[in-house]
Design a protein around this motif. Structure first.
Motif: not given
Lengths: 673, 190, 304
Positions: A578-600
């Motif tokens: 089980v993992g997370a997958h990012i849809d590049a077409d929808m991603c606006s590169k706001c980088l919210t996910c980068v800062s909240i991921c507990p596992y970096q």
């Protein structure tokens, strides 16, 4: 292919069936869309229960399974295994928790049954849309990092090394041995501690599979399961260990003398020193704060005398990185500081000794050459040993330190051997639960030690009669006779409790291991997995996990080693699918996910820059999916389609049309409620 | 010869819970019977039942013996036990509670005449708002230690001569408000 | 700075000397201690033995009276300080007893919101007035009567100033009184029993026990070769005096003057013994005893 779902409603004895009408739930489930078979059974997790599922998968061509039972934490693994063994992808199995989430927390049986129906209907709705997933295998690096070189670390290192694995043993002091090297004799056999420890120390020093980093500390850990990188700092010793042959002349001639920490401050050492005579490695280090050269630029006697030119005042700290597959934490404990209990006079009266101070006094190679003498050099006529110093106390450490009763008895025995003094042990309870321990207590009773059941209130010099003049007076209630006793003694020995190291918090954070209230590392399960942690590649052993005696320490260290060996032996580790997958077409590169991921686990890189999840680091927690403002992230098993259908299912159970199709409701023949 | 068996049926098996239910008794169930309280109590050597034993007796349901014991009345509120108890039981406060209970249940023995001292003190304070030591000592000693009172005359005379024997009780000015407060407080006592 | 002052019942009676010395010392220091108007007895350790709600209410009434001014409430008696602090803590923590206290106070038209700060005199002298300020008055010692240097003074803390609460102080080895003694130029003579119990009210209810306990303390001060004992508590002072009065072990030339903290400070500040209430001691001739000691030790100190 149309979904073909099997629903299995577990009674769990009376845990579920006692509150929920499991038959009604199974009855309703039969009518849910795509359900081909619906059963209820006493214990789904049992062999016959699991066999029901396997049979149905094979005979009815099921391609999805719902087990309505306990929490996934209990049996998800079990049922995934069941499905996989029958040829069904185990990610097409979902548990519906109708125990912890339903029967155990709902008062009214009618409400509980309705809730169970809703939960099952929701889960059936979701399971239709679950995608088959597969765990990734990653190779496990075939080496182990052992942090801490006391008896626990030594045992773990030797066990792994003997099994053929490469071991990096990191010890912050300049020699391994830990607290056990300070002890005189060990209970109950009264073996000389150094005599039983040093062969193991030497074995570590000579083992071809063990790389010993003494006078070093782990600074950082990175990586993921089975593939970790440890950054190790080698502290500057100002001595070149390769060149030094341990002749000891530098130590002999060094003019600077300071209190010796190994002797608990009661003896002295030089500025250039080895920790003790049997040190491994037997190489000295220079204590910068004590060294005449470092303080005022003079001396350098050691350099002049060293025949191997091993002294290097310009030496810097070194940093090295090693790759490891498993880590064993064996960082040990510290002893309770009795100056926190001023009523015992530690630090105020010179003849009040801590446990370690006494170990060194009675040890033949200690500051007193094994002679038991008061601070004035006299032979004591009477000695008090105070149990429970700092332990079993709401103000200091609430827990019992496990070893103090036994080592207090050991002290009494050693005093009986070394002196003619009257010996008094003041205790609350006598805890002698190990092998040979009760017998040891009986031995001491027969050696004439005077036992007083009463916790000492204080040590005072206030003399009330002639026999008390000039002595340390213990006042305690002899609770067994019910009288208050005043006993004048020449020497007091405290049985200090064991505590977690004061920097255990930093170590915990470094390795990502939680600690309990007292600061000890938390095991994966207190009964069934006392040597594992929440991280399946990191193990704990010895007193860093809680106070314990040497047999338990050694056992736990071997257990931790076996855990590491098991991991390494499989050569590959399975990463959770089980993992997370990012849809590049929808991603606006706001980088919210980068800062909240507990596992970096998320980062942005590449040309052109894309934000992507590192599957090896991702734990599938779903935080990024929840936090993404554009909804560009999908977490496996929790995507929008799956969740929305689960919600629909939750409301669908009430008005289901009766199915005419092949769906069966199979009576299990289980006893009625 | 008298039998010294404690028949469970004759003890008050709920006594421990009763003490534990008091606000002061919060931690009393955690007593390890370690004996620190007795060892540090300045009057323990004089007592039949030093503090630890009182708690052991509470546990055994020995209501009569505990409330009839002299021990709470010998407590000088030095708080040594409270500060040193490893279970952090509020021992001194429990001693106060036992004093109150013993009086309310009529279990105080003749020997524990200290309760009269506290009673007189309280009556004087309720009446005047401030303590008057002469009234307190006279009233208490006249009935309880009359011989002693006579023997204390030299002290009394000395105190009178140096002006530290206050004869006139000092009253609180706002008598009305004060009395209302006192009456209300008394009515709220359980 | 102005402060409210809660003398406590003892200072109006048996410890009148303490009261006089507080007045004299603070007047010389130029600090206003305004007596809390219409204060009542705090209940001490006696009312709580009879009636818990009443005990807390009596203490709380004083806190309520002090609250509107916003000033800190200073008390020289450790027992008063303890009871006032206990009541304060109950009100601040809330709960059933706190509600009962408020209800009782309301019956008399008073309210209390838990904002009064209560301090005891010893801690107040060290932390609020400050040792340096006191030293200023002591520096110019011209007369033998001021000079405490050469004298060994034993600091007797007793119980309730360090237990159960030790305010800005070490409960096992308190130092505030030593700091004051040394600031006055005298030598502190700490003794083993400096926080032991004088027996408190037992001196009245069980005189023999009380005398025994107080005599242990005197013995301990003698072991520390003390010339004078300074006490933080009016009852301790009285008990230590009673333990000596007409007792052949201690009477006559073995007598130890027992001074209250402000009596000691006042002497060093050059205030006349009469103004400090030294004549109010049960032991006769305290002022003379001290003067003789000073004459023996002080000449070296003042170069005479």
């Amino acid at each position: 292919m149309a979904p073909r779902i099997g629903v299995y409603v577990c009674h769990c004895g009376s845990n579920i069936a006692g509150k929920v009408d499991v038959k009604a739930v199974a009855e309703m489930s039969k009518n849910l869309p795509n359900v081909v078979v619906s059963r209820e059974y006493q214990f789904m997790c049992s062999d016959p229960g699991q066999e029901l599922i396997r049979q149905d998968i094979r005979e009815k061509n099921l391609n999805a399974v719902v087990v309505a039972a306990c929490s996934p934490l209990m049996h998800e693994k079990t049922f995934r295994g069941t499905c996989a063994s029958a040829g069904l992808n185990h990610y097409r199995m979902q548990m519906a928790n109708i125990r912890e989430h339903c029967s155990w927390v709902t008062e009214d049986p009618v409400a509980a049954t309705e809730k169970a129906k809703a939960i099952v209907a929701g889960t059936v709705g979701k399971v239709r849309y679950l995608r088959p997933l597969a765990e990734r295998e990653v190779p496990v690096i075939q080496s182990v990092l052992v942090v801490g070189g006391g008896i626990a670390g030594i045992q773990a290192a030797l066990q792994c090394a003997d099994a053929g694995y490469k071991v990096y043993l990191v010890e912050r002091n300049q020699s391994i041995g830990g607290h056990m090297a300070m002890l005189d004799k060990t209970f109950p056999t009264l073996d000389c501690s150094a005599c039983i420890l040093t062969p193991k120390m030497v074995a570590v020093g000579q083992h071809p599979n063990i790389k010993l980093f003494a006078y070093s500390e782990v600074e950082g850990i990175s990586g993921y399961a089975g593939n970790m990188k440890a950054k190790i700092r080698h502290k500057a010793a100002y001595v070149n260990f390769e060149k030094c042959n341990g002749c000891g002349i530098c130590q002999e001639k060094c003019p600077a003398k300071v209190p010796n920490e190994f002797e608990q401050g009661r003896g002295q050492r030089r500025a250039i020193y080895t920790l003790f005579a049997q040190a491994v490695p037997n190489k000295p280090v220079i204590d910068r704060a004590a060294c005449t050269y470092f303080k005022n630029g003079k001396c350098r006697a050691c350099e002049k005398l060293c025949k191997r030119s091993a002294i290097d005042f310009e030496q810097q700290d070194g940093v090295e990185e090693v790759d490891v597959g498993a880590i064993i934490l064996a960082t040990g404990h510290q002893v309770f500081d009795a100056s926190r209990m001023p009523q015992y006079g530690y630090g105020k009266y010179p003849d009040v000794y801590s446990s370690l101070e006494f170990e060194r006094m009675v040890n033949a190679s200690g500051f007193s050459q094994g002679k038991v003498r008061t601070s004035e050099g006299k032979e004591p006529e009477s000695i008090a040993i105070i149990h429970c110093t700092g332990s079993r106390d709401q103000r200091y450490n609430v827990y019992c330190s496990e070893v103090c009763c036994m080592y207090s008895l050991k002290f009494a025995h050693l005093l009986h051997e070394h002196t003619h003094a009257r010996i008094y042990n003041f205790y609350i309870d006598m805890r002698c639960a190990g092998k040979g321990y009760e017998e040891f207590y009986d031995r001491l009773l027969n050696e004439g030690v005077r036992f007083v059941r009463g916790k000492v209130a204080g040590v005072t010099k206030d003399a009330r009669d002639a026999s008390e003049q000039g002595k340390l007076i213990i006042q305690a209630e002899d609770t067994l006779t019910g009288v208050i006793r005043r006993i004048p003694v020449d020497m007091v020995i405290l049985a200090n409790g064991l505590e977690s190291q004061k920097d255990s918090g930093e170590i915990g954070r470094l390795f990502g291991i939680s600690r309990n209230k007292a600061g000890f590392f938390i095991e994966q399960h207190p009964k069934l997995n006392p040597f594992g942690t929440s991280n399946n590649c990191i193990f704990i052993a010895g007193t860093c996990a809680g106070p314990k005696d040497i047999p338990y320490t050694v056992s736990q260290a071997s257990a931790a080693a076996s855990g590491a060996i098991t991991l390494l032996n499989r050569k590959n580790a399975l990463l959770e699918a089980v993992g997370a997958h990012i849809d590049a077409d929808m991603c606006s590169k706001c980088l919210t996910c980068v800062s909240i991921c507990p596992y970096q686990a998320i980062s942005m890189d590449g040309e052109p820059q894309t934000v992507a999840v590192d599957e090896t680091l991702c734990h599938g927690c779903g935080t990024c999916a929840a936090g993404c403002p554009a909804g560009a992230i999908e977490a496996d098993n929790f995507n929008d389609e799956q969740i929305l259908h689960e919600i629909e299912g939750l409301f669908s159970w009430e008005n289901l049309p009766e199915k005419e199709s092949e769906a069966e409701l199979v009576e299990s023949g289980a006893p009625k409620k | 010869m008298k039998q010294r068996v404690l028949f469970e049926g004759q003890q008050d098996t709920g006594f421990l819970d009763e003490i534990a239910a008091l606000p002061e008794g919060e931690r009393v169930l955690s007593c390890l019977q370690c004996g620190t309280c007795s060892a540090t109590c300045p009057v323990a050597p004089l007592l039949e039942e030093p503090p630890r034993r009182i708690f052991a007796m509470i546990r055994a349901g020995m209501r009569k013996e505990v409330l009839g014991s002299l021990t709470p009345w010998m407590c000088s509120s030095c708080y040594e036990c409270t500060v040193r108890c490893p279970a952090q039981i509020k021992i001194t406060e429990i001693m106060y509670a036992l004093k109150r209970k013993a009086v309310r249940e009529g279990m105080v023995t003749h020997e524990a005449d200290a309760h009269k001292f506290y009673r007189v003190f309280t009556d004087v304070v309720c009446k005047y708002g401030r303590m008057n030591e002469m009234i307190l000592l006279l009233r208490y000693m006249m009935f309880n230690h009359p011989v002693d009172l006579a023997l204390q005359m030299p002290v009394g005379i000395r105190m009178f001569s140096i002006g530290t024997l206050q004869i006139q009780p000092h009253k609180v000015k706002n008598q009305d408000s004060y009395n209302k407060i006192v009456q209300k407080a008394l009515s709220l006592e359980e | 700075m102005k402060y409210l002052y809660f003398p406590g019942c003892s200072l109006e009676g048996t410890s009148r000397g303490y009261e006089e010395s507080v007045s004299a010392v603070f007047s010389k220091l130029g600090i206003t201690l305004e007596e809390l108007p219409d204060w009542n007895c705090c209940g001490s350790t006696s009312v709580i033995a009879v009636n818990k709600v009443l005990a807390m209410v009596l203490a709380a009434r004083n806190l309520a009276l002090a609250e509107p001014s916003g000033l800190q409430l200073v008390t020289p008696c450790p027992s008063c300080w303890l009871e006032l602090t206990k009541a304060n803590n109950v009100v601040k923590e809330g709960g059933k007893l706190a509600e009962q206290i408020k209800e009782a106070l309301a019956a008399g038209g008073l309210t209390y919101n838990g904002t009064t700060t209560v301090r005891h005199l010893v801690e107040f002298l060290v932390n609020e007035v400050g040792v340096d300020r006191i030293k200023q008055y002591v520096s110019n010692q011209k007369y033998v009567g001021n000079v405490l240097s050469g004298l060994r003074i034993a600091p007797y803390y007793g119980c309730q100033i360090v237990r159960p609460y030790a305010e800005r102080e070490d409960a096992y080895n308190p130092q505030n009184m030593e700091k004051l003694i040394e600031a006055l130029g005298a030598e502190a003579a700490p003794f083993e029993l400096k926080t032991a119990c004088c027996s408190g009210a037992l001196m009245a209810t069980r005189k023999n026990v009380g005398l025994d306990m107080s005599r242990q303390i005197l013995r301990s001060t003698k072991e520390a070769k003390a010339d004078i004992v300074v006490s933080a508590c009016p009852l301790c002072q009285l008990n230590l005096e009673l333990a000596q009065f007409r007792n052949s072990d201690f009477a006559g030339k073995n007598e130890l003057p027992i001074l209250s903290i402000t009596q000691m400070i006042g002497l060093a500040m050059g205030i006349a013994p009469r103004e400090l209430g030294l004549s109010r001691s049960i032991i006769p001739g305290v002022a003379k005893t001290i003067t003789n000691m000073q004459k023996q030790r002080a000449p070296a100190a003042i170069g005479g």
